[in-house]
Design an enzyme around this catalytic site. Structure first.
Site, PDB file in Angstrom:
ATOM      1  N   VAL A  46       0.912  -1.276   0.026  1.00  0.00           N
ATOM      2  CA  VAL A  46      -0.017  -0.231   0.045  1.00  0.00           C
ATOM      3  C   VAL A  46       0.880   1.177  -0.020  1.00  0.00           C
ATOM      4  O   VAL A  46       0.763   2.236  -0.823  1.00  0.00           O
ATOM      5  CB  VAL A  46      -1.023  -0.112   1.361  1.00  0.00           C
ATOM      6  CG1 VAL A  46      -1.893   1.434   1.268  1.00  0.00           C
ATOM      7  CG2 VAL A  46      -1.912  -1.248   1.195  1.00  0.00           C
TER       8      VAL A  46
ATOM      9  N   THR B  35      -6.108   0.028   8.068  1.00  0.00           N
ATOM     10  CA  THR B  35      -7.534  -0.239   8.284  1.00  0.00           C
ATOM     11  C   THR B  35      -7.650  -0.594   9.918  1.00  0.00           C
ATOM     12  O   THR B  35      -6.838  -1.476  10.321  1.00  0.00           O
ATOM     13  CB  THR B  35      -8.011  -1.505   7.502  1.00  0.00           C
ATOM     14  OG1 THR B  35      -7.596  -1.586   6.145  1.00  0.00           O
ATOM     15  CG2 THR B  35      -9.364  -2.011   7.914  1.00  0.00           C
TER      16      THR B  35
ATOM     17  N   THR C 189      -2.224  -3.914   9.743  1.00  0.00           N
ATOM     18  CA  THR C 189      -2.942  -4.228  10.934  1.00  0.00           C
ATOM     19  C   THR C 189      -3.697  -5.431  10.756  1.00  0.00           C
ATOM     20  O   THR C 189      -4.726  -5.699  10.478  1.00  0.00           O
ATOM     21  CB  THR C 189      -4.096  -3.050  11.025  1.00  0.00           C
ATOM     22  OG1 THR C 189      -4.823  -3.004   9.812  1.00  0.00           O
ATOM     23  CG2 THR C 189      -3.572  -1.713  11.574  1.00  0.00           C
TER      24      THR C 189
ATOM     25  N   ASP D 152      10.848   2.912   6.022  1.00  0.00           N
ATOM     26  CA  ASP D 152      10.453   1.408   6.401  1.00  0.00           C
ATOM     27  C   ASP D 152      11.495   1.144   7.476  1.00  0.00           C
ATOM     28  O   ASP D 152      12.754   1.363   7.002  1.00  0.00           O
ATOM     29  CB  ASP D 152      10.359   0.753   5.087  1.00  0.00           C
ATOM     30  CG  ASP D 152       9.396  -0.412   5.572  1.00  0.00           C
ATOM     31  OD1 ASP D 152       8.109  -0.637   5.227  1.00  0.00           O
ATOM     32  OD2 ASP D 152       9.866  -1.169   6.315  1.00  0.00           O
TER      33      ASP D 152
ATOM     34  N   CYS E 117      -6.649  -8.056   4.194  1.00  0.00           N
ATOM     35  CA  CYS E 117      -7.783  -7.462   4.167  1.00  0.00           C
ATOM     36  C   CYS E 117      -9.102  -7.965   4.639  1.00  0.00           C
ATOM     37  O   CYS E 117      -9.654  -8.032   5.700  1.00  0.00           O
ATOM     38  CB  CYS E 117      -7.914  -6.508   3.097  1.00  0.00           C
ATOM     39  SG  CYS E 117      -6.862  -5.404   2.795  1.00  0.00           S
TER      40      CYS E 117
ATOM     41  N   ARG F  75       0.630 -13.131   2.790  1.00  0.00           N
ATOM     42  CA  ARG F  75       0.352 -12.956   4.203  1.00  0.00           C
ATOM     43  C   ARG F  75      -1.154 -13.332   4.453  1.00  0.00           C
ATOM     44  O   ARG F  75      -2.241 -13.198   3.439  1.00  0.00           O
ATOM     45  CB  ARG F  75       0.102 -11.346   4.367  1.00  0.00           C
ATOM     46  CG  ARG F  75       1.433 -10.890   4.771  1.00  0.00           C
ATOM     47  CD  ARG F  75       1.248  -9.069   4.744  1.00  0.00           C
ATOM     48  NE  ARG F  75       0.832  -8.574   3.607  1.00  0.00           N
ATOM     49  CZ  ARG F  75       0.500  -7.347   3.536  1.00  0.00           C
ATOM     50  NH1 ARG F  75       0.667  -6.467   4.622  1.00  0.00           N
ATOM     51  NH2 ARG F  75       0.188  -6.716   2.742  1.00  0.00           N
TER      52      ARG F  75
END
Length: 460
Positions: free
Chosen positions: A22, A125, A90, A40, A265, A336
């Site tokens: 993202v 999120t 998250t 990062d 997500c 992930r």
């Protein structure tokens, strides 16, 4: 709007905290218009970016080579920016409760380097309230500054779809929010620099947080419905894809299909909403029911595979099964929270030797997260079953005849003369025709062609 003018005139900088699937595309997009610092904590990743390598495959190596993003793992460089965008993951913990560690850590890092007059926009999120109730206090504590006075915050949920080359940052309407009208207008104008589709101004930060978390919850519920239909129709001996094709001819039928629901997500965000609901004294019914169905699909696929293998007279303990695709979605290296791993682990419980092929997957992430090594297509031989779990473009180009060569036997017998019929018992012909179990989770292949080719074919 003085800060906006300073940013546009390259007198002030924007920082991106978190350069994954993202954050990195956002940084690259803004760098075409303004000065951008890309931060990062993962130094090896930063080194790859500096060397012109895009490990996410979101924008490509050529774009990374030519971008003006100032990549760094030195947090003190954040002091050079006045507009900060936090785009860290998250995830959820093993008990399905929110893991806010990344966003809290990013807030602490930014807080240590936050300067007066800054604006901080979170994209991660979260459930409604995290930005103002959790992140702002951390920023205040670390910086010694007062939120709403010395610095302002906003929230603009990410809508980037990893691996999607059509729906990009520039072409998706951006929801923006701010803690006051001035901040809202500022955040909107900054994002309008790169979002051609325009922005939607949410009435509050909590509204924007809630909007994001229900977007993926809605998709999760719809896919769970399709998965449940698939289970029912399979019991009835009805092809689910054929049913959906027929139902899809109605103008208002929603175009969803069954499948494994993983990723960072859809398979995660609903738990953020239900967690907050539990805190408020409400136990979710629809959302958690959908999550239960989707979380169990890996086991269901494995069990269905074993049943098909048994019908094909396969010895289960010690059998060899190849799985094509391990990423959470097609044409994307992201592994992930991939639910393909659930299929792998369940098959291994039966004593099955599982080989995994995926030309798109990030090999290092796959090994680090799941201790799974990848094989090449050429290594897939003498299989008892083959599962196509992820419809990568490379897999769609494969022919059924080539897949047939991966099995222990050719799977069917071509009879050229009557004497061959006499030499082959009915039992042998039946077993040869049932030798190749092909599991096609996303319906990549034509069912009729697969069955005519001699496969024992099954799909969701």
């Amino acid at each position: 709007m003085k800060l906006y003018e300073q940013i546009v005139n390259r007198e002030e900088k924007i920082s991106l905290i978190g350069l994954g699937y993202v954050g990195m595309p956002i940084a690259v997009a803004f760098a075409k218009k303004v000065e951008v610092i890309g931060f990062d904590v993962n130094k090896p990743k930063i080194d790859l970016y500096k060397n012109g390598v895009d490990p996410t495959k979101e924008v490509g190596n050529e774009v990374i080579k030519n971008t003006t993003v100032d990549f760094t793992s030195d947090e003190s460089r954040l002091r050079e920016a006045k507009f900060h965008i936090v785009a860290v993951p998250t995830p959820v913990k093993d008990d399905h409760t929110p893991d806010l560690t990344p966003v809290e850590s990013a807030s602490r890092t930014l807080g240590r380097n936050l300067t007066k007059g800054s604006i901080v926009v979170f994209e991660s999120t979260v459930y409604p309230g995290v930005t103002e109730d959790i992140c702002v206090p951390i920023l205040e504590k670390e910086s010694g500054l007062k939120g709403g006075v010395d610095f302002k915050v906003g929230y603009s949920p990410e809508r980037i779809n990893p691996g999607d080359k059509v729906h990009r940052l520039e072409s998706i309407i951006k929801v923006v929010s701010g803690q006051d009208d001035e901040t809202l207008d500022m955040v909107a104008k900054v994002y309008e620099l790169v979002v051609d589709a325009g922005v939607h101004k949410a009435t509050s930060i909590k509204v924007a947080e809630a909007a994001k978390v229900i977007e993926n919850s809605q998709r999760d519920i719809n896919i769970a419905f399709m998965n449940e239909l698939s289970i029912i129709f399979n019991k009835m001996g009805i092809d689910t894809k054929a049913v959906l094709n027929a139902a899809g001819t109605k103008w208002n039928f929603l175009n969803f299909s069954p499948g494994l629901v993983g990723g960072h997500c859809i398979g995660v965000d609903p738990y953020y909403l239900t967690y907050k609901a539990e805190q408020m004294g409400y136990h979710s019914q629809i959302i958690l029911s959908g999550r239960k169905i989707n979380d169990d699909m890996g086991k269901y696929v494995a069990e269905s595979t074993v049943k098909k293998m048994i019908k094909a007279n396969k010895q289960i303990n010690g059998a060899k099964v190849a799985i094509f695709g391990v990423t959470f979605k097609e044409n994307c290296p992201d592994v992930r929270n991939t639910k393909v791993v659930d299929v792998i682990r369940e098959l291994e419980e039966y004593g099955i030797d599982v080989k995994v092929v995926d030309p798109a997957a990030d090999k290092e992430d796959l090994w680090r997260g799941y201790r799974i090594n990848l094989c090449e297509v050429e290594d897939i031989k003498e299989m008892d079953a083959v599962i196509f779990a992820v419809p990568h473009d490379e897999f769609k180009a494969m022919r059924l005849e080539d897949i047939k060569m991966m099995f222990r036997s050719t799977g069917y017998v071509k009879l050229k003369a009557m004497d061959e019929v006499a030499a082959t018992s009915e039992f042998d012909i039946e077993n040869e025709s049932k030798g190749c179990v092909l599991i096609d989770l996303k319906g990549m292949f034509n069912r009729i062609e697969a069955e005519e080719t001699g496969f024992v074919y099954w799909r969701l």
